[in-house]
Enzyme design. Structure first.
Site, PDB file in Angstrom:
ATOM      1  N   LYS A   1      -0.567  11.717  -4.836  1.00 52.24           N
ATOM      2  CA  LYS A   1      -1.601  11.596  -3.786  1.00 52.24           C
ATOM      3  C   LYS A   1      -2.727  12.540  -4.156  1.00 52.24           C
ATOM      4  O   LYS A   1      -2.501  13.561  -4.808  1.00 52.24           O
ATOM      5  CB  LYS A   1      -1.024  12.012  -2.435  1.00 52.24           C
TER       6      LYS A   1
ATOM      7  N   ASP B   1      -7.160   5.486   0.437  1.00 53.77           N
ATOM      8  CA  ASP B   1      -6.443   5.965   1.632  1.00 53.77           C
ATOM      9  C   ASP B   1      -7.565   6.196   2.647  1.00 53.77           C
ATOM     10  O   ASP B   1      -8.650   5.605   2.500  1.00 53.77           O
ATOM     11  CB  ASP B   1      -5.637   7.243   1.307  1.00 53.77           C
TER      12      ASP B   1
END
Ligand code: GLU
Length: 451
Positions: free
Chosen positions: A131, A171
């Site tokens: 991430k 995201d």
């Protein structure tokens, strides 16, 4: 080790995690949820304990932090922080989104990366977990400012990613526009056209259904949960939070399946449309959010419905709740309000939207509760399918990708039931998702030795 109780195992492990990074509260929360549900399994399978798999899994393989300088349209210079957490590559290249939001820090990204490892494992596709992102706030920035920021961000990130190494995606705050700017800069720096990002535009290597995937997948998962009670989304009143990519397509699928979506929200407040958001109103929301980048309040003004300023939608009576905004957007009190009003299905489109109390309340109430790493895995699953198409230099049809997405969600549901069903028949999807996700990663780590 064997005689230890689950409770003391969890306490000891959490003390260990907290002592290493005392201020990373979101990360502690994500790890605690996993360790609580894994404890019994680990104590019964001590080979994982001896190999210290869990201690290894909470330690990122690599963490990159970098400076992102950029100039706004007036020539003022800004400095943001960029990150990439390369959490686990046991079952494939690091894979996971980039988040651009002022709240981004190491704790947030480590929690997201940790969840991503288990989520990606659940998809059954060969993807490790990672991430990244930045504390940059795209809100209120011009397209040119966002482009310059993305170019600066990629000017450092490019040396760390690659189709076989690490494949980021979007995201919160990173959608098609940002992926385009990031991809353009990567290609310029490397002089190479490869699938180093997913969520790409359809004309240049993206996959059909990728934009829809997280929202559709969450609804497919809800539908699977409902099937276990011989029920379906049809006719259900559904409260959705958020109004971005995930919320929009969750709403679209609920409408298609005959449910009634009565709420949406953004960080300023929620709208309540008791008659239901139809396809036409949803088209308005998409244009409002994706093109004009406006506020959801404008929906209330246009359609003359109630606007709940500074409120989340959980006070609204519903059968099903789909939290599709962000982490910790349902607290214990809100969770109790939901079940008191009759809500009996929660499928998380966002990552960790229920806080610790809310999650425990849902489980104690024995409602159908699908945690994010299972319910929202459709997004990354179709990212995996995008990678496959890029490698094959082919593009599948909408129907083909959608049917693959659907089977992946059905399979995730099946695994959750397999690993999460209690003796009394109740499926604890949190436990199921965590154990199913863990086993594959853990076995792969053991097979690959002490790395
Ligand atoms: N950000 C999404 C997630 O939380 C998608 C990640 C991806 O497609 O790589 O799973």
């Amino acid at each position: 080790m064997k005689t230890k109780s689950s409770k003391s195992f969890v306490d000891d492990f959490m003390n260990y995690v907290k002592s290493k990074d005392p201020m990373q509260f979101e990360f502690h929360q994500a790890v605690k949820e996993v360790v609580e549900t894994l404890a019994g399994y680990l104590l019964a399978n001590p080979r994982y304990l001896h190999a210290r798999i869990l201690e290894r899994m909470v330690e990122p393989e690599r963490m990159i932090q970098f400076r992102v300088p950029w100039a706004d349209d007036r020539g003022n210079i800004h400095i943001n922080r960029g990150y990439r957490i390369e959490m686990n590559s046991a079952i494939g290249p690091y894979k996971g989104g980039l988040r651009f939001h002022p709240t981004v820090n190491q704790s947030i990204l480590k929690f997201l990366a940790f969840e991503q490892v288990l989520k990606n494992s659940l998809t059954s596709l060969p993807m490790g977990g990672g991430k990244g992102g930045s504390d940059f706030d795209p809100k209120g920035k011009t397209d040119n400012e966002v482009m310059r920021f993305c170019q600066s961000f990629m000017s450092e990130l490019f040396r760390h990613i690659g189709q076989y190494t690490d494949v980021p995606a979007g995201d919160i705050g990173v959608g098609g526009r940002e992926i385009g700017f990031l991809f353009g800069q990567y290609k310029r720096l490397r002089n190479e056209f490869t699938g180093i990002l997913t969520g790409k535009g359809i004309e240049w290597g993206g996959s059909l259904i990728r934009p829809e995937a997280t929202g559709y997948g969450a609804v497919y998962f809800a539908e699977e949960m409902l099937k276990t009670r011989n029920d379906s989304i049809k006719g259900k009143v559904v409260a959705i939070s958020g109004s971005g990519n995930v919320a929009q397509f969750a709403a679209e699928k609920v409408i298609e399946l005959g449910g009634r979506v009565v709420t949406l929200s953004d960080s300023s407040g929620s709208i309540y449309d008791p008659g239901g958001i139809d396809t036409e109103k949803l088209a308005f929301v998409k244009e409002l959010k994706n093109i004009h980048r406006g506020r959801i309040k404008e929906y209330a003004e246009k359609y003359n419905v109630q606007y709940l300023g500074k409120q989340r939608p959980w006070s609204i009576k519903c059968d099903a709740a789909l939290p599709c905004a962000t982490e910790n957007e349902i607290n214990g009190e809100e969770a109790r309000m939901l079940t008191k009003n009759g809500c009996f299905v929660v499928a998380e489109g966002a990552n960790m939207p229920s806080n610790y109390d809310a999650e425990h309340h849902f489980l104690d109430s024995k409602i159908l509760y699908g945690p994010g790493k299972a319910a929202n895995a459709g997004g990354v699953a179709v990212s995996g399918l995008e990678m496959t198409q890029n490698s094959m230099r082919l593009a599948w049809s909408r129907e083909e990708v959608d049917s693959k997405l659907h089977s992946i969600m059905v399979n995730i549901h099946k695994m959750c039931v397999q690993f999460g069903q209690d003796t009394n028949g109740y499926t604890n999807y949190v436990k199921g998702a965590n154990i199913a996700g863990f086993v594959k990663v853990a076995n792969s780590m053991m097979a690959q030795g002490l790395v």
